[in-house]
Write a protein that holds these residues in place. Structure first.
Motif, PDB file in Angstrom:
ATOM      1  N   LEU A  89       0.824  -1.207   0.000  1.00  0.00           N
ATOM      2  CA  LEU A  89       0.000   0.000   0.000  1.00  0.00           C
ATOM      3  C   LEU A  89       0.860   1.259   0.000  1.00  0.00           C
ATOM      4  O   LEU A  89       0.640   2.176  -0.791  1.00  0.00           O
ATOM      5  N   ALA A  90       1.860   1.304   0.867  1.00  0.00           N
ATOM      6  CA  ALA A  90       2.718   2.497   0.947  1.00  0.00           C
ATOM      7  C   ALA A  90       3.474   2.722  -0.357  1.00  0.00           C
ATOM      8  O   ALA A  90       3.508   3.839  -0.877  1.00  0.00           O
ATOM      9  N   PHE A  91       4.066   1.659  -0.895  1.00  0.00           N
ATOM     10  CA  PHE A  91       4.823   1.812  -2.136  1.00  0.00           C
ATOM     11  C   PHE A  91       3.905   2.144  -3.308  1.00  0.00           C
ATOM     12  O   PHE A  91       4.260   2.929  -4.180  1.00  0.00           O
ATOM     13  N   ALA A  92       2.706   1.563  -3.335  1.00  0.00           N
ATOM     14  CA  ALA A  92       1.758   1.835  -4.424  1.00  0.00           C
ATOM     15  C   ALA A  92       1.251   3.274  -4.369  1.00  0.00           C
ATOM     16  O   ALA A  92       1.132   3.937  -5.403  1.00  0.00           O
ATOM     17  N   VAL A  93       0.939   3.750  -3.178  1.00  0.00           N
ATOM     18  CA  VAL A  93       0.459   5.130  -3.028  1.00  0.00           C
ATOM     19  C   VAL A  93       1.552   6.110  -3.467  1.00  0.00           C
ATOM     20  O   VAL A  93       1.289   7.081  -4.173  1.00  0.00           O
ATOM     21  N   ASN A  94       2.789   5.836  -3.079  1.00  0.00           N
ATOM     22  CA  ASN A  94       3.900   6.697  -3.463  1.00  0.00           C
ATOM     23  C   ASN A  94       4.152   6.617  -4.964  1.00  0.00           C
ATOM     24  O   ASN A  94       4.274   7.643  -5.640  1.00  0.00           O
ATOM     25  N   PHE A  95       4.224   5.404  -5.490  1.00  0.00           N
ATOM     26  CA  PHE A  95       4.461   5.230  -6.932  1.00  0.00           C
ATOM     27  C   PHE A  95       3.335   5.850  -7.741  1.00  0.00           C
ATOM     28  O   PHE A  95       3.578   6.476  -8.780  1.00  0.00           O
ATOM     29  N   GLY A  96       2.102   5.695  -7.271  1.00  0.00           N
ATOM     30  CA  GLY A  96       0.948   6.234  -7.984  1.00  0.00           C
ATOM     31  C   GLY A  96       1.014   7.734  -8.167  1.00  0.00           C
ATOM     32  O   GLY A  96       0.625   8.260  -9.209  1.00  0.00           O
ATOM     33  N   ALA A  97       1.517   8.447  -7.158  1.00  0.00           N
ATOM     34  CA  ALA A  97       1.626   9.904  -7.270  1.00  0.00           C
ATOM     35  C   ALA A  97       2.630  10.305  -8.339  1.00  0.00           C
ATOM     36  O   ALA A  97       2.370  11.188  -9.152  1.00  0.00           O
ATOM     37  N   TYR A  98       3.779   9.650  -8.342  1.00  0.00           N
ATOM     38  CA  TYR A  98       4.802   9.980  -9.335  1.00  0.00           C
ATOM     39  C   TYR A  98       4.389   9.528 -10.733  1.00  0.00           C
ATOM     40  O   TYR A  98       4.566  10.258 -11.706  1.00  0.00           O
ATOM     41  N   ALA A  99       3.847   8.334 -10.828  1.00  0.00           N
ATOM     42  CA  ALA A  99       3.455   7.803 -12.139  1.00  0.00           C
ATOM     43  C   ALA A  99       2.272   8.566 -12.728  1.00  0.00           C
ATOM     44  O   ALA A  99       2.161   8.688 -13.950  1.00  0.00           O
ATOM     45  N   SER A 100       1.395   9.080 -11.880  1.00  0.00           N
ATOM     46  CA  SER A 100       0.253   9.837 -12.400  1.00  0.00           C
ATOM     47  C   SER A 100       0.710  11.071 -13.160  1.00  0.00           C
ATOM     48  O   SER A 100       0.109  11.441 -14.171  1.00  0.00           O
ATOM     49  N   GLU A 101       1.778  11.688 -12.689  1.00  0.00           N
ATOM     50  CA  GLU A 101       2.299  12.856 -13.392  1.00  0.00           C
ATOM     51  C   GLU A 101       2.926  12.463 -14.727  1.00  0.00           C
ATOM     52  O   GLU A 101       2.812  13.194 -15.711  1.00  0.00           O
ATOM     53  N   ALA A 102       3.565  11.307 -14.777  1.00  0.00           N
ATOM     54  CA  ALA A 102       4.125  10.825 -16.043  1.00  0.00           C
ATOM     55  C   ALA A 102       3.005  10.519 -17.040  1.00  0.00           C
ATOM     56  O   ALA A 102       3.104  10.867 -18.226  1.00  0.00           O
ATOM     57  N   ILE A 103       1.947   9.903 -16.556  1.00  0.00           N
ATOM     58  CA  ILE A 103       0.816   9.571 -17.422  1.00  0.00           C
ATOM     59  C   ILE A 103       0.103  10.832 -17.874  1.00  0.00           C
ATOM     60  O   ILE A 103      -0.226  10.992 -19.056  1.00  0.00           O
ATOM     61  N   ARG A 104      -0.138  11.744 -16.955  1.00  0.00           N
ATOM     62  CA  ARG A 104      -0.804  12.997 -17.302  1.00  0.00           C
ATOM     63  C   ARG A 104       0.025  13.781 -18.315  1.00  0.00           C
ATOM     64  O   ARG A 104      -0.491  14.301 -19.310  1.00  0.00           O
ATOM     65  N   GLY A 105       1.303  13.844 -18.096  1.00  0.00           N
ATOM     66  CA  GLY A 105       2.182  14.543 -19.021  1.00  0.00           C
ATOM     67  C   GLY A 105       2.206  13.902 -20.398  1.00  0.00           C
ATOM     68  O   GLY A 105       2.233  14.597 -21.422  1.00  0.00           O
ATOM     69  N   ALA A 106       2.163  12.576 -20.432  1.00  0.00           N
ATOM     70  CA  ALA A 106       2.164  11.873 -21.720  1.00  0.00           C
ATOM     71  C   ALA A 106       0.873  12.141 -22.486  1.00  0.00           C
ATOM     72  O   ALA A 106       0.899  12.354 -23.702  1.00  0.00           O
ATOM     73  N   ILE A 107      -0.239  12.146 -21.774  1.00  0.00           N
ATOM     74  CA  ILE A 107      -1.528  12.397 -22.443  1.00  0.00           C
ATOM     75  C   ILE A 107      -1.588  13.828 -22.961  1.00  0.00           C
ATOM     76  O   ILE A 107      -2.024  14.070 -24.087  1.00  0.00           O
ATOM     77  N   THR A 108      -1.137  14.771 -22.155  1.00  0.00           N
ATOM     78  CA  THR A 108      -1.188  16.173 -22.595  1.00  0.00           C
ATOM     79  C   THR A 108      -0.140  16.479 -23.662  1.00  0.00           C
ATOM     80  O   THR A 108      -0.220  17.527 -24.302  1.00  0.00           O
ATOM     81  N   SER A 109       0.824  15.585 -23.868  1.00  0.00           N
ATOM     82  CA  SER A 109       1.845  15.820 -24.892  1.00  0.00           C
ATOM     83  C   SER A 109       1.347  15.515 -26.299  1.00  0.00           C
ATOM     84  O   SER A 109       2.002  15.892 -27.273  1.00  0.00           O
ATOM     85  N   VAL A 110       0.225  14.831 -26.404  1.00  0.00           N
ATOM     86  CA  VAL A 110      -0.325  14.522 -27.728  1.00  0.00           C
ATOM     87  C   VAL A 110      -0.802  15.837 -28.354  1.00  0.00           C
ATOM     88  O   VAL A 110      -1.599  16.565 -27.752  1.00  0.00           O
ATOM     89  N   PRO A 111      -0.303  16.156 -29.543  1.00  0.00           N
ATOM     90  CA  PRO A 111      -0.678  17.429 -30.169  1.00  0.00           C
ATOM     91  C   PRO A 111      -2.187  17.553 -30.385  1.00  0.00           C
ATOM     92  O   PRO A 111      -2.857  16.581 -30.754  1.00  0.00           O
ATOM     93  N   LYS A 112      -2.704  18.731 -30.134  1.00  0.00           N
ATOM     94  CA  LYS A 112      -4.136  18.997 -30.290  1.00  0.00           C
ATOM     95  C   LYS A 112      -4.590  18.701 -31.716  1.00  0.00           C
ATOM     96  O   LYS A 112      -5.707  18.257 -31.939  1.00  0.00           O
ATOM     97  N   GLY A 113      -3.702  18.913 -32.687  1.00  0.00           N
ATOM     98  CA  GLY A 113      -4.037  18.637 -34.081  1.00  0.00           C
ATOM     99  C   GLY A 113      -4.365  17.172 -34.330  1.00  0.00           C
ATOM    100  O   GLY A 113      -5.210  16.849 -35.173  1.00  0.00           O
ATOM    101  N   GLN A 114      -3.712  16.274 -33.592  1.00  0.00           N
ATOM    102  CA  GLN A 114      -4.001  14.842 -33.715  1.00  0.00           C
ATOM    103  C   GLN A 114      -5.422  14.540 -33.244  1.00  0.00           C
ATOM    104  O   GLN A 114      -6.142  13.757 -33.854  1.00  0.00           O
TER     105      GLN A 114
END
Length: 191
Positions: free
Chosen positions: A94-119
């Motif tokens: 639980l502790a490692f998942a909660v910690n990893f989830g916070a960091y990984a969520s930013e990587a996922i959010r950043g990846a999704i927002t990196s897709v060009p709006k034109g696409q």
């Protein structure tokens, strides 16, 4: 030199076994739970619901702003004062998942927002629904961007599992510590 070889012979396979049977499964289970949490948090951060956005942002801010050891101690030692007692393994995961989830969520959010709006606009102009746009245009591009960051986070997670020894999980680190306390050969055993 003979004594050092005996110590290596005696300790090596026990430490290796602890790594294979405890450290790696702990990291893998924490990764699986954490990635689900990360997707949910990233989705909340990208949603149009301001309350969800704020709650997810607060979660990321708190978790990324506090040491993992403190989070592990709160879950393992602090929750029992609230009537929630967890065994070492679930508490660690639980502790490692909660910690990893916070960091990984930013990587996922950043990846999704990196897709060009034109696409996205191109996919919509083809008549795709929002669901289709996400699955056919956004997700394939975002996955390519997110994988390197997520793998870096996973490597950090494997390293951080050494903290599990502080809550009595007999991982690689705790096994090595026991040999260090027996033979007082710190450098030899940790190397």
């Amino acid at each position: 030199m003979e004594r050092q070889l005996e110590i290596i012979h005696e300790s090596f396979f026990d430490i290796l076994e602890a790594g294979v049977k405890v450290t790696i499964p702990l990291a893998v289970f924490s990764f699986m739970v954490g990635i689900i949490l990360a997707v949910l948090v990233a989705s909340a951060r990208l949603s149009n619901n301001r309350i969800l956005q704020k709650m997810a942002a607060f979660y990321v801010w708190i978790i990324r702003g506090t040491p993992l050891l403190v989070q592990l101690y709160i879950i393992f030692f602090g929750l029992p004062s609230l009537g929630v007692t967890l065994e070492p393994w679930p508490a660690g995961i639980l502790a490692f998942a909660v910690n990893f989830g916070a960091y990984a969520s930013e990587a996922i959010r950043g990846a999704i927002t990196s897709v060009p709006k034109g696409q996205i606009e191109a996919a919509e102009s083809l008549g795709m629904s929002s669901f289709q746009v996400f699955w056919r245009a956004v997700l394939p591009q975002a996955v390519r961007v997110a994988i390197p960051a997520l793998m870096g986070n996973f490597i950090s997670l494997v390293k951080q599992t050494s903290l599990a020894s502080t809550v009595t999980i007999m991982d690689l680190m705790l096994t090595a510590d026991r040999y260090v306390s027996r033979y007082y050969e710190t450098m030899l055993i940790y190397l």
